[in-house]
Scaffold this active site. Structure first.
Site, PDB file in Angstrom:
ATOM      1  N   ARG A 108       0.738  -1.230  -0.018  1.00  0.00           N
ATOM      2  CA  ARG A 108      -0.244   0.039   0.169  1.00  0.00           C
ATOM      3  C   ARG A 108       0.935   1.327  -0.063  1.00  0.00           C
ATOM      4  O   ARG A 108       1.773   1.416   0.912  1.00  0.00           O
ATOM      5  CB  ARG A 108      -0.869   0.082   1.191  1.00  0.00           C
ATOM      6  CG  ARG A 108      -1.624   1.335   1.475  1.00  0.00           C
ATOM      7  CD  ARG A 108      -2.638   0.876   2.450  1.00  0.00           C
ATOM      8  NE  ARG A 108      -3.697   0.409   1.778  1.00  0.00           N
ATOM      9  CZ  ARG A 108      -4.914   0.570   2.476  1.00  0.00           C
ATOM     10  NH1 ARG A 108      -5.410   1.079   3.465  1.00  0.00           N
ATOM     11  NH2 ARG A 108      -6.045  -0.388   1.789  1.00  0.00           N
ATOM     12  N   HIS A 135      -7.412   0.821  -6.467  1.00  0.00           N
ATOM     13  CA  HIS A 135      -7.468   0.001  -5.258  1.00  0.00           C
ATOM     14  C   HIS A 135      -8.171  -1.459  -6.090  1.00  0.00           C
ATOM     15  O   HIS A 135      -9.264  -1.756  -5.642  1.00  0.00           O
ATOM     16  CB  HIS A 135      -8.445   0.388  -4.308  1.00  0.00           C
ATOM     17  CG  HIS A 135      -8.339  -0.386  -3.082  1.00  0.00           C
ATOM     18  ND1 HIS A 135      -7.339  -1.238  -2.714  1.00  0.00           N
ATOM     19  CD2 HIS A 135      -9.127   0.207  -1.914  1.00  0.00           C
ATOM     20  CE1 HIS A 135      -7.589  -1.664  -1.416  1.00  0.00           C
ATOM     21  NE2 HIS A 135      -8.461  -1.075  -0.966  1.00  0.00           N
ATOM     22  N   GLN A 138      -9.887  -4.292  -3.816  1.00  0.00           N
ATOM     23  CA  GLN A 138     -11.449  -3.767  -3.546  1.00  0.00           C
ATOM     24  C   GLN A 138     -12.536  -3.949  -4.696  1.00  0.00           C
ATOM     25  O   GLN A 138     -13.330  -4.129  -4.466  1.00  0.00           O
ATOM     26  CB  GLN A 138     -11.294  -2.173  -3.150  1.00  0.00           C
ATOM     27  CG  GLN A 138     -12.522  -1.608  -2.794  1.00  0.00           C
ATOM     28  CD  GLN A 138     -12.774  -1.891  -1.249  1.00  0.00           C
ATOM     29  OE1 GLN A 138     -12.265  -1.953  -0.484  1.00  0.00           O
ATOM     30  NE2 GLN A 138     -14.142  -2.380  -1.331  1.00  0.00           N
ATOM     31  N   ASP A 231     -17.200   7.161  -1.722  1.00  0.00           N
ATOM     32  CA  ASP A 231     -15.978   6.818  -0.961  1.00  0.00           C
ATOM     33  C   ASP A 231     -15.618   8.229  -0.308  1.00  0.00           C
ATOM     34  O   ASP A 231     -16.321   9.315  -0.579  1.00  0.00           O
ATOM     35  CB  ASP A 231     -14.620   6.447  -1.602  1.00  0.00           C
ATOM     36  CG  ASP A 231     -13.611   6.115  -0.994  1.00  0.00           C
ATOM     37  OD1 ASP A 231     -13.432   5.821   0.352  1.00  0.00           O
ATOM     38  OD2 ASP A 231     -12.518   5.830  -1.369  1.00  0.00           O
ATOM     39  N   CYS A 271     -16.540   1.465   0.156  1.00  0.00           N
ATOM     40  CA  CYS A 271     -15.375   0.507   0.410  1.00  0.00           C
ATOM     41  C   CYS A 271     -14.997   0.516   1.972  1.00  0.00           C
ATOM     42  O   CYS A 271     -14.208  -0.559   2.281  1.00  0.00           O
ATOM     43  CB  CYS A 271     -14.092   1.063  -0.478  1.00  0.00           C
ATOM     44  SG  CYS A 271     -13.655   2.529  -0.079  1.00  0.00           S
ATOM     45  N   ARG A 299     -13.704  -9.028   0.909  1.00  0.00           N
ATOM     46  CA  ARG A 299     -12.277  -8.693   0.640  1.00  0.00           C
ATOM     47  C   ARG A 299     -11.503 -10.029   0.879  1.00  0.00           C
ATOM     48  O   ARG A 299     -10.715 -10.273   0.334  1.00  0.00           O
ATOM     49  CB  ARG A 299     -11.836  -7.535   1.517  1.00  0.00           C
ATOM     50  CG  ARG A 299     -12.411  -6.167   1.123  1.00  0.00           C
ATOM     51  CD  ARG A 299     -12.013  -5.459  -0.153  1.00  0.00           C
ATOM     52  NE  ARG A 299     -10.541  -5.582  -0.157  1.00  0.00           N
ATOM     53  CZ  ARG A 299      -9.710  -4.556   0.355  1.00  0.00           C
ATOM     54  NH1 ARG A 299     -10.386  -3.756   0.817  1.00  0.00           N
ATOM     55  NH2 ARG A 299      -8.463  -4.687   0.351  1.00  0.00           N
TER      56      ARG A 299
HETATM   57  N1  NVA Z   1     -10.010   6.586  -1.242  1.00  0.00           N
HETATM   58  C1  NVA Z   1      -9.480   5.933   0.134  1.00  0.00           C
HETATM   59  C2  NVA Z   1      -9.886   4.604   0.230  1.00  0.00           C
HETATM   60  C3  NVA Z   1      -9.380   3.938   1.643  1.00  0.00           C
HETATM   61  C4  NVA Z   1      -9.666   2.440   1.498  1.00  0.00           C
HETATM   62  C5  NVA Z   1      -8.138   6.242   0.377  1.00  0.00           C
HETATM   63  O1  NVA Z   1      -7.398   6.475  -0.455  1.00  0.00           O
HETATM   64  O2  NVA Z   1      -7.977   6.787   1.499  1.00  0.00           O
HETATM   65  N1   CP Z   2     -11.332  -0.563   1.975  1.00  0.00           N
HETATM   66  C1   CP Z   2      -9.976  -0.641   2.587  1.00  0.00           C
HETATM   67  O1   CP Z   2      -9.211  -0.879   1.845  1.00  0.00           O
HETATM   68  O2   CP Z   2      -9.743  -0.549   3.847  1.00  0.00           O
HETATM   69  P1   CP Z   2      -8.594  -0.250   4.787  1.00  0.00           P
HETATM   70  O3   CP Z   2      -8.100   1.020   4.385  1.00  0.00           O
HETATM   71  O4   CP Z   2      -8.973  -0.299   6.083  1.00  0.00           O
HETATM   72  O5   CP Z   2      -7.496  -1.399   4.376  1.00  0.00           O
END
Ligand code: NVA
Ligand code: CP
Length: 311
Positions: A108, A135, A138, A231, A271, A299
Site C-alpha cells: 500500500r 485499489h 477492493q 468513498d 469501500c 475482501r
Molecule cells: N480513497 C480512500 C480509500 C481507502 C480504502 C483512500 O485512499 O484513503
Molecule cells: N477498504 C479498505 O481498503 O480499507 P482499509 O483502508 O481499512 O484497508
C-alpha cells in the site's frame, strides 16, 4: 486465457474480461467452500506473503493476513518506516531482497509509480494493496458483492457519487465496464477521474456496448441506477486539501433523499472507512439498502482467490 500464475495484480486495466470473470468465479467458490465448513483450503502451504504499508489499513491488512492463513500459508506485515525503505534503501534493492524470502508482496503506497518500480525489480508477484491511483483488490470484492446482491455482474448501472478522482472509483470503473456495466460518475468540476483511466474506460465501454458518463448533479447521477457507491472526499495523503475538498464535494453527499431516486431495490456501497456525516449519512450507511459489511467481508474471499491464482 493467459495464465494468472506469476502475474502482478497492480491495475484492473492489465486483466481481460475473461480473466476477471475467472477471478470472480474462484472468489465465489472460495466463499462457498468456506461456508460449507472448509475453513482452510491448504493450497499455499509453506508459502509466505509480505505486506508493506506506507499508510494505515484495517480491512486490507487483516483480510490478507487471514486469507493467507485460510490458504495454509503465512503473512508478514510491516510498515514502510520499519523497513530500511524508511531510511532510503531503494525500492529496487528491496524488491531483489524480498524476492529471495517470500512468495508474493502486497504493498500500500502513496505513489502508484513505486508499485510499478517494485514490480519491475521483484521476481515474485506484486499486488496493489491501494495506491493513489487504484485499489484493484477492493474492486474485485465489490463485484462479488454486486453479483451476490443483484444475481449478475453485468448489465447493471453503477453510480459513483463523490470524488471522481478517487482510487477506489478508478478500479471500480475499469472492472465494471470490462464486465459490461454502465457507469455514471457524479462529481464536481475539477474532480474528474484520471484522464488515462477514463480513456481506457471509454474504449472498453465502446467494445462492450455500455456507457460511461460524468454528470455534475448528484440527482442525475443516481436516478434509476442499481448501485450507488461512494468513498471519502479526503483520501489518505490529501489531508492538507481537506477544507477545500469538503466544501466542493458537500453537494454530493449520499443521503436518504438521494437514495430514493435510485431503483427501489438499489444497493448502497462504500469501500470503508466511511466518514459518516460527510460523504454518507448514518441513515444510508445503516439503512436497508446498505451492503457495506458484506462488501468488507468479501475482501477476504476474493483475496484468497487472487492469492491462490497468482501463486
Ligand atoms: N480513497 C480512500 C480509500 C481507502 C480504502 C483512500 O485512499 O484513503
Ligand atoms: N477498504 C479498505 O481498503 O480499507 P482499509 O483502508 O481499512 O484497508
Amino acid at each position: 486465457m493467459k495464465a494468472l500464475k506469476g502475474r502482478d495484480f497492480i491495475s484492473i486495466a492489465d486483466f481481460t474480461t475473461e480473466e476477471l470473470e475467472y477471478i470472480l468465479k474462484t472468489s465465489a467458490l472460495m466463499k462457498s467452500r468456506f461456508y460449507s465448513g472448509e475453513r482452510v483450503i491448504p493450497v499455499l502451504q509453506g508459502r509466505t506473503l509480505l505486506l508493506i504499508f506506507q499508510k494505515p489499513s484495517t480491512r486490507t491488512r487483516i483480510s490478507f493476513e487471514v486469507a493467507m492463513r485460510q490458504l495454509g500459508g503465512e503473512a508478514i506485515s510491516l510498515t514502510w518506516k520499519e523497513m530500511q525503505l524508511g531510511r532510503g534503501e531503494t525500492i529496487a534493492d528491496t524488491a531483489r531482497v524480498i524476492s529471495r524470502y517470500v512468495d508474493a508482496v502486497a504493498a500500500r503506497v502513496f505513489s502508484h509509480e513505486d508499485l510499478v518500480e517494485l514490480a519491475r525489480h521483484a521476481s515474485i508477484p506484486v499486488i496493489n494493496a491501494l495506491s493513489n491511483k487504484e485499489h484493484p483488490c477492493q474492486a474485485v470484492g465489490d463485484m462479488l458483492t454486486i453479483w451476490e446482491k443483484k444475481g449478475r455482474y453485468s448489465g447493471l448501472t453503477i453510480s459513483f457519487v463523490g470524488d471522481g478522482g478517487d482510487n477506489v472509483l478508478h478500479s471500480l470503473l475499469l472492472i465494471a465496464v470490462k464486465l459490461g456495466n454502465n457507469v455514471r460518475v457524479g462529481t464536481a468540476k475539477g474532480y474528474d477521474p484520471d484522464p488515462a483511466i477514463w480513456k481506457i474506460a471509454e474504449e472498453e465501454a465502446e467494445k462492450k456496448n455500455v456507457t460511461v458518463e460524468i454528470v455534475r448533479s448528484p440527482e442525475e447521477a443516481v436516478r434509476g441506477v442499481d448501485v450507488v457507491y461512494t468513498d471519502v472526499w479526503v483520501s489518505m495523503g490529501q489531508e492538507s486539501e481537506a477544507e477545500k475538498r469538503i466544501k466542493d464535494l458537500t453537494p454530493f453527499r449520499v443521503t436518504g433523499e438521494l437514495m430514493k431516486l435510485a431503483k427501489e431495490d438499489a444497493i448502497f456501497m462504500h469501500c470503508l472507512p466511511a466518514k459518516r456525516g460527510y460523504e454518507v449519512t448514518d441513515e444510508v450507511m445503516d439503512g436497508p439498502h446498505s451492503v457495506v459489511w458484506d462488501q468488507a467481508e468479501n475482501r477476504l474471499h476474493t483475496q484468497k482467490a487472487i492469492l491462490a491464482l497468482l501463486l
